[in-house]
Design a protein around this motif. Structure first.
Motif, PDB file in Angstrom:
ATOM      1  N   VAL A  26      26.437  23.137  42.275  1.00 56.12           N
ATOM      2  CA  VAL A  26      25.173  22.415  42.159  1.00 56.12           C
ATOM      3  C   VAL A  26      24.191  23.289  41.395  1.00 56.12           C
ATOM      4  N   GLY A  27      23.482  22.690  40.433  1.00 52.78           N
ATOM      5  CA  GLY A  27      22.418  23.392  39.722  1.00 52.78           C
ATOM      6  C   GLY A  27      22.821  23.831  38.330  1.00 52.78           C
ATOM      7  N   LYS A  28      22.397  25.030  37.983  1.00 55.69           N
ATOM      8  CA  LYS A  28      22.591  25.565  36.638  1.00 55.69           C
ATOM      9  C   LYS A  28      24.025  26.052  36.445  1.00 55.69           C
ATOM     10  N   TRP A  29      24.661  25.616  35.373  1.00 51.69           N
ATOM     11  CA  TRP A  29      26.002  26.069  35.024  1.00 51.69           C
ATOM     12  C   TRP A  29      25.909  27.200  33.996  1.00 51.69           C
ATOM     13  N   HIS A  30      25.533  26.920  32.790  1.00 48.05           N
ATOM     14  CA  HIS A  30      25.274  27.876  31.710  1.00 48.05           C
ATOM     15  C   HIS A  30      26.444  28.817  31.417  1.00 48.05           C
ATOM     16  N   LEU A  31      27.669  28.341  31.661  1.00 51.88           N
ATOM     17  CA  LEU A  31      28.861  29.116  31.315  1.00 51.88           C
ATOM     18  C   LEU A  31      29.668  28.434  30.226  1.00 51.88           C
ATOM     19  N   GLY A  32      29.091  27.388  29.644  1.00 53.78           N
ATOM     20  CA  GLY A  32      29.731  26.720  28.520  1.00 53.78           C
ATOM     21  C   GLY A  32      29.663  25.212  28.626  1.00 53.78           C
ATOM     22  N   GLN A  33      29.368  24.589  27.479  1.00 55.83           N
ATOM     23  CA  GLN A  33      29.390  23.129  27.371  1.00 55.83           C
ATOM     24  C   GLN A  33      29.914  22.724  25.994  1.00 55.83           C
ATOM     25  N   PHE A  34      30.586  23.662  25.350  1.00 58.46           N
ATOM     26  CA  PHE A  34      31.135  23.422  24.009  1.00 58.46           C
ATOM     27  C   PHE A  34      32.096  22.239  24.026  1.00 58.46           C
ATOM     28  N   SER A  35      32.858  22.113  25.116  1.00 56.82           N
ATOM     29  CA  SER A  35      33.770  20.996  25.307  1.00 56.82           C
ATOM     30  C   SER A  35      33.848  20.733  26.815  1.00 56.82           C
ATOM     31  N   PHE A  36      34.392  19.588  27.198  1.00 55.97           N
ATOM     32  CA  PHE A  36      34.536  19.318  28.631  1.00 55.97           C
ATOM     33  C   PHE A  36      35.362  20.409  29.312  1.00 55.97           C
ATOM     34  N   MET A  49      27.112  18.767  40.313  1.00 57.67           N
ATOM     35  CA  MET A  49      25.859  18.044  40.044  1.00 57.67           C
ATOM     36  C   MET A  49      24.881  19.076  39.515  1.00 57.67           C
ATOM     37  N   GLY A  50      24.473  18.902  38.258  1.00 56.29           N
ATOM     38  CA  GLY A  50      23.524  19.847  37.706  1.00 56.29           C
ATOM     39  C   GLY A  50      23.464  19.769  36.197  1.00 56.29           C
ATOM     40  N   TYR A  51      23.092  20.878  35.590  1.00 53.84           N
ATOM     41  CA  TYR A  51      22.960  20.905  34.136  1.00 53.84           C
ATOM     42  C   TYR A  51      23.801  22.018  33.549  1.00 53.84           C
ATOM     43  N   TRP A  52      24.215  21.816  32.304  1.00 56.37           N
ATOM     44  CA  TRP A  52      25.149  22.726  31.646  1.00 56.37           C
ATOM     45  C   TRP A  52      24.469  23.832  30.856  1.00 56.37           C
ATOM     46  N   THR A  53      23.252  23.609  30.378  1.00 56.08           N
ATOM     47  CA  THR A  53      22.596  24.557  29.475  1.00 56.08           C
ATOM     48  C   THR A  53      21.807  25.608  30.253  1.00 56.08           C
ATOM     49  N   GLY A  54      21.039  26.411  29.524  1.00 56.49           N
ATOM     50  CA  GLY A  54      20.307  27.506  30.144  1.00 56.49           C
ATOM     51  C   GLY A  54      19.046  27.120  30.878  1.00 56.49           C
ATOM     52  N   ALA A  55      18.381  26.068  30.449  1.00 59.22           N
ATOM     53  CA  ALA A  55      17.121  25.662  31.081  1.00 59.22           C
ATOM     54  C   ALA A  55      16.859  24.198  30.769  1.00 59.22           C
ATOM     55  N   ILE A  56      16.294  23.505  31.743  1.00 55.70           N
ATOM     56  CA  ILE A  56      15.916  22.103  31.539  1.00 55.70           C
ATOM     57  C   ILE A  56      14.501  21.885  32.046  1.00 55.70           C
ATOM     58  N   ASP A  57      13.880  20.840  31.553  1.00 56.81           N
ATOM     59  CA  ASP A  57      12.619  20.388  32.118  1.00 56.81           C
ATOM     60  C   ASP A  57      12.932  19.892  33.526  1.00 56.81           C
ATOM     61  N   HIS A  58      12.152  20.319  34.514  1.00 58.14           N
ATOM     62  CA  HIS A  58      12.468  20.009  35.912  1.00 58.14           C
ATOM     63  C   HIS A  58      12.191  18.562  36.303  1.00 58.14           C
ATOM     64  N   TYR A  59      11.551  17.803  35.419  1.00 52.69           N
ATOM     65  CA  TYR A  59      11.291  16.385  35.704  1.00 52.69           C
ATOM     66  C   TYR A  59      12.086  15.449  34.796  1.00 52.69           C
ATOM     67  N   THR A  60      12.150  15.757  33.502  1.00 53.11           N
ATOM     68  CA  THR A  60      12.893  14.880  32.585  1.00 53.11           C
ATOM     69  C   THR A  60      14.374  15.260  32.514  1.00 53.11           C
ATOM     70  N   HIS A  61      14.685  16.505  32.904  1.00 58.90           N
ATOM     71  CA  HIS A  61      16.061  17.031  32.896  1.00 58.90           C
ATOM     72  C   HIS A  61      16.622  17.068  31.478  1.00 58.90           C
ATOM     73  N   GLU A  62      15.731  17.371  30.538  1.00 57.87           N
ATOM     74  CA  GLU A  62      16.122  17.461  29.140  1.00 57.87           C
ATOM     75  C   GLU A  62      16.126  18.916  28.686  1.00 57.87           C
ATOM     76  N   HIS A  63      17.034  19.198  27.776  1.00 56.35           N
ATOM     77  CA  HIS A  63      17.090  20.478  27.073  1.00 56.35           C
ATOM     78  C   HIS A  63      17.057  20.131  25.590  1.00 56.35           C
ATOM     79  N   LEU A  64      16.039  20.624  24.883  1.00 58.69           N
ATOM     80  CA  LEU A  64      15.853  20.305  23.469  1.00 58.69           C
ATOM     81  C   LEU A  64      15.864  18.790  23.243  1.00 58.69           C
ATOM     82  N   ARG A  65      15.205  18.065  24.131  1.00 54.43           N
ATOM     83  CA  ARG A  65      15.043  16.602  24.095  1.00 54.43           C
ATOM     84  C   ARG A  65      16.324  15.818  24.321  1.00 54.43           C
TER      85      ARG A  65
END
Length: 138
Positions: A26-36, A49-65
């Motif tokens: 759960v939460g931040k992965w940040h160990l790769g999202q180059f492929s599934f 359940m979480g996000y793959w990149t280094g940081a997201i907006d805590h409300y929109t859950h977007e990284h670089l839009r």
């Protein structure tokens, strides 16, 4: 370019799975999202359940839009892998808390005799620094 933890690396959940554990992240992965193949349920976790990149907006859950909030389940003999992107305006800490509680509860019910490993990586300590609206109002 192939970025992330090399696919040749064996992860802790890979080892725990061999010992009969069900593994949840759960939460931040940040160990790769180059492929599934780089994402959590292909690296030893049964559910994520979480996000793959280094940081997201805590409300929109977007990284670089781009939306970066995911729910995944590993494939089994009777079901293919599952993935969906999640649209939500809820605060990420609240989403991750609910997911962790859900995994603990469902594991106790569905797999009462199997050990579990829960990797919970909070994102709030990471930029962008955004406090929960309810906490700010108090």
């Amino acid at each position: 370019k192939d970025m992330g933890l090399p696919l040749s690396e064996v992860t802790l959940p890979d080892k725990l799975r061999l010992q009969g554990y069900r593994n949840y992240a759960v939460g931040k992965w940040h160990l790769g999202q180059f492929s599934f193949a780089h994402t959590p349920t292909f690296r030893g976790f049964d559910e994520f359940m979480g996000y793959w990149t280094g940081a997201i907006d805590h409300y929109t859950h977007e990284h670089l839009r781009l939306l970066d909030l995911h729910e995944q389940r590993a494939g089994t003999d009777s079901a293919p892998p599952y993935h969906r992107a999640i649209q939500s305006q809820n605060y990420s800490t609240s989403i991750f808390e609910a997911a962790a509680k859900r995994y603990i509860s469902s594991h106790a019910q569905d797999y009462p005799h199997r050990p579990m490993f829960l990797y919970l990586q909070w994102s709030m300590v990471h930029v962008p620094l955004q406090a929960d609206d309810a906490a700010l109002a108090a």
